[in-house]
Design a protein around this motif. Structure first.
Motif, mmCIF file in Angstrom:
data_model
loop_
_atom_site.group_PDB
_atom_site.id
_atom_site.type_symbol
_atom_site.label_atom_id
_atom_site.label_comp_id
_atom_site.label_asym_id
_atom_site.label_seq_id
_atom_site.Cartn_x
_atom_site.Cartn_y
_atom_site.Cartn_z
ATOM 1 N N TYR A 109 45.558 46.506 42.504
ATOM 2 C CA TYR A 109 45.105 47.790 43.075
ATOM 3 C C TYR A 109 44.167 47.602 44.267
ATOM 4 C CZ TYR A 109 41.512 45.994 40.206
ATOM 5 O OH TYR A 109 40.612 45.129 39.678
ATOM 6 N N ARG A 110 43.587 46.381 44.456
ATOM 7 C CA ARG A 110 42.688 46.158 45.603
ATOM 8 C C ARG A 110 43.582 45.719 46.766
ATOM 9 N NH1 ARG A 110 37.552 45.883 45.252
ATOM 10 N NH2 ARG A 110 37.577 45.287 43.051
ATOM 11 N N GLY A 127 48.252 49.495 39.335
ATOM 12 C CA GLY A 127 46.970 49.837 38.720
ATOM 13 C C GLY A 127 46.717 49.171 37.380
ATOM 14 N N VAL A 132 46.092 46.150 35.267
ATOM 15 C CA VAL A 132 45.620 44.792 35.588
ATOM 16 C C VAL A 132 46.586 43.744 35.029
ATOM 17 C CG1 VAL A 132 43.800 43.116 35.081
ATOM 18 C CG2 VAL A 132 43.192 45.425 35.794
ATOM 19 N N ASP A 161 40.835 37.448 39.330
ATOM 20 C CA ASP A 161 40.358 36.535 38.283
ATOM 21 C C ASP A 161 40.385 37.214 36.913
ATOM 22 O OD1 ASP A 161 38.118 37.565 40.235
ATOM 23 O OD2 ASP A 161 37.318 37.738 38.203
ATOM 24 N N GLY A 162 40.120 38.530 36.901
ATOM 25 C CA GLY A 162 40.180 39.264 35.626
ATOM 26 C C GLY A 162 41.609 39.304 35.111
ATOM 27 N N ALA A 163 42.550 39.566 36.011
ATOM 28 C CA ALA A 163 43.968 39.646 35.625
ATOM 29 C C ALA A 163 44.485 38.298 35.120
ATOM 30 C CB ALA A 163 44.790 40.112 36.814
ATOM 31 N N ASN A 201 37.351 36.453 43.098
ATOM 32 C CA ASN A 201 36.139 36.952 43.772
ATOM 33 C C ASN A 201 34.944 36.947 42.801
ATOM 34 O OD1 ASN A 201 36.731 39.119 42.136
ATOM 35 N ND2 ASN A 201 37.357 40.481 43.793
ATOM 36 N N TYR A 235 34.301 38.160 39.969
ATOM 37 C CA TYR A 235 34.048 39.256 39.029
ATOM 38 C C TYR A 235 35.315 40.063 38.755
ATOM 39 C CZ TYR A 235 29.248 38.180 40.203
ATOM 40 O OH TYR A 235 28.068 37.515 40.378
HETATM 41 C C1 LIG Z 1 45.604 46.527 31.476
HETATM 42 C C2 LIG Z 1 44.316 47.021 32.062
HETATM 43 N N1 LIG Z 1 43.156 46.757 31.454
HETATM 44 C C3 LIG Z 1 41.984 47.201 31.959
HETATM 45 C C4 LIG Z 1 41.984 47.931 33.130
HETATM 46 C C5 LIG Z 1 40.649 48.391 33.724
HETATM 47 N N2 LIG Z 1 40.331 47.557 34.870
HETATM 48 C C6 LIG Z 1 40.552 47.998 36.116
HETATM 49 S S1 LIG Z 1 40.135 46.869 37.240
HETATM 50 C C7 LIG Z 1 39.640 45.744 36.108
HETATM 51 C C8 LIG Z 1 39.095 44.410 36.515
HETATM 52 C C9 LIG Z 1 40.084 43.485 37.154
HETATM 53 O O1 LIG Z 1 39.401 42.447 37.846
HETATM 54 P P1 LIG Z 1 40.127 41.393 38.757
HETATM 55 O O2 LIG Z 1 41.465 41.082 38.214
HETATM 56 O O3 LIG Z 1 39.194 40.247 38.928
HETATM 57 O O4 LIG Z 1 40.358 42.143 40.143
HETATM 58 P P2 LIG Z 1 39.312 42.547 41.311
HETATM 59 O O5 LIG Z 1 38.848 43.947 41.023
HETATM 60 O O6 LIG Z 1 38.187 41.576 41.293
HETATM 61 O O7 LIG Z 1 40.103 42.506 42.575
HETATM 62 C C10 LIG Z 1 39.791 46.281 34.830
HETATM 63 C C11 LIG Z 1 39.430 45.573 33.604
HETATM 64 C C12 LIG Z 1 43.230 48.199 33.751
HETATM 65 N N3 LIG Z 1 43.309 48.884 34.898
HETATM 66 N N4 LIG Z 1 44.383 47.706 33.222
#
Ligand SMILES: Cc1ncc(C[n+]2csc(CCOP(=O)(O)OP(=O)(O)O)c2C)c(N)n1
Ligand SMILES: [Mg+2]
Length: 343
Positions: free
Chosen positions: A80-81, A129, A131, A160-162, A189, A191
């Protein structure tokens, strides 16, 4: 393509690894992304743009390299970014800005918004959207390319979260087993929404995930467009020669919060300032001048042209109409005889 150029400076012969056009493209794309995002934030503060809004400010070096290292036929899918990635792929500033405004002239007719840009013409699959959802999607697109016998890549980008989503591990396994033409990019990044990699991962060098699958994997300096470009070129050559996937962990930083509503209290000001010292949009301009690659006047001309382009994109978005209510179900995946659709 990287080109070696001999350049005379102070009487000495200096070797430039990338030609002037490549440097100028980095400046153009990185500055376009920065300006687009700043103006978008301003429109958001005026409530002209609403809803989710995640900016790419700080991560522009990756956008610059996307513009110089990939082929137009290559496919790309991201999370989404994504505003900066879409611009790097060649979607116009006006169609992206109009999309943020929810206007019918936007790249998906005002029905997607900040997280859901898309353009078949630019081989750009969005904008997702959920993750991590784009990881199996990109793996599937790569499967399609292999099935069709092309030498295109599918660049599959995630944060990094994904990277902690189970779907990544299934996709990596499948991609290696079937030798799919996929370039996985983790934009680390540091976070996720507000949770640091340190708090969620025992292994903080996320490129190491690839070694469980014997996938060629590297860490890359994501504040330097040249380093990202070179890594893309190495990875693309490997993939196009039929050797299967490649994985890059690009170490980058976002200067703003996760979204517009995040005050980013989970990090120190010092950390932020440290990364701003390495700001790719500033450093490319200094490099161009200091290494005699371009004159200040040439840089100013690009900057002014992009300022104007983004002004025009804002005007275009403001003056465009909203989608008609009667078009709500057009271009959506829906059965025409679904009981709630009425003419
Ligand atoms: C399956 C799922 N879980 C939780 C969320 C809520 N959520 C939106 S953004 C995000 C963090 C993702 O971080 P990262 O992958 O590091 O991407 P960045 O924002 O740093 O580009 C979360 C947990 C979501 N959108 N989808
Ligand atoms: Mg992140």
């Amino acid at each position: 393509m990287a080109e070696v150029l001999e350049k005379k400076k102070a009487g000495k012969s200096q070797t430039l690894k990338h030609d002037k056009a490549t440097h100028m493209k980095w400046l153009e794309v990185m500055y376009r992304v920065r300006r687009f995002e700043e103006k978008g934030l301003f429109a958001y503060s005026q409530q002209k743009i609403r809803g989710f809004f995640h900016v790419y400010i700080g991560q522009e070096a990756i956008a610059g390299a996307i513009a110089t290292a990939l082929r137009p036929e290559d496919k790309l899918v991201t999370g989404y970014r994504q505003h900066g990635v879409a611009l790097a792929r060649g979607l116009s500033s006006s169609s992206c800005m109009a999309e943020l405004y929810g206007k019918s002239t936007g790249c998906v007719k005002g029905k997607g918004g900040s997280m859901h840009f898309f353009s078949a013409e630019h081989n750009y699959f969005g904008g997702n959207g959920i993750v991590g959802a784009q990881i199996p999607i990109g793996t599937g697109i790569a499967f399609a390319e292999k099935y069709r016998g092309t030498d295109n890549l599918c660049v599959t980008m995630f944060g990094d979260g994904a990277a902690r989503q189970g779907a990544l591990y299934e996709s990596f396994n499948m991609a290696m087993t079937w030798q799919l033409p996929v370039l996985y990019i983790c934009e680390n990044n540091l976070y996720a929404m507000g949770t640091s990699v340190k708090r969620t991962s025992n292994v903080q060098d996320l490129y190491k995930i690839g070694s469980a699958f014997d996938m060629p994997s590297e860490a890359v300096d994501g504040m330097d467009p040249a380093a990202v470009h070179d890594a893309f070129m190495r990875a693309a050559a490997h993939i196009r020669s039929g050797k299967g996937p490649y994985y890059l962990e690009i170490k980058t930083y976002r200067y703003r919060g996760h979204s517009v509503s995040d005050p980013a209290k989970y990090r120190t000001k010092d950390e932020l300032e440290e990364y701003k010292e390495k700001d790719p949009v500033t450093l490319i301009q200094e490099k161009l001048v200091n290494e005699n690659i371009a004159s200040q006047a040439e840089i100013d001309a690009i900057v002014q042209a992009i300022d104007q382009e983004i002004e025009e994109a804002m005007e275009f978005a403001e003056n465009s109409p909203y989608p008609l209510a009667s078009e709500l179900y057009d271009d959506n995946y829906a059965q025409q005889d679904y009981p709630y659709i009425t003419d």
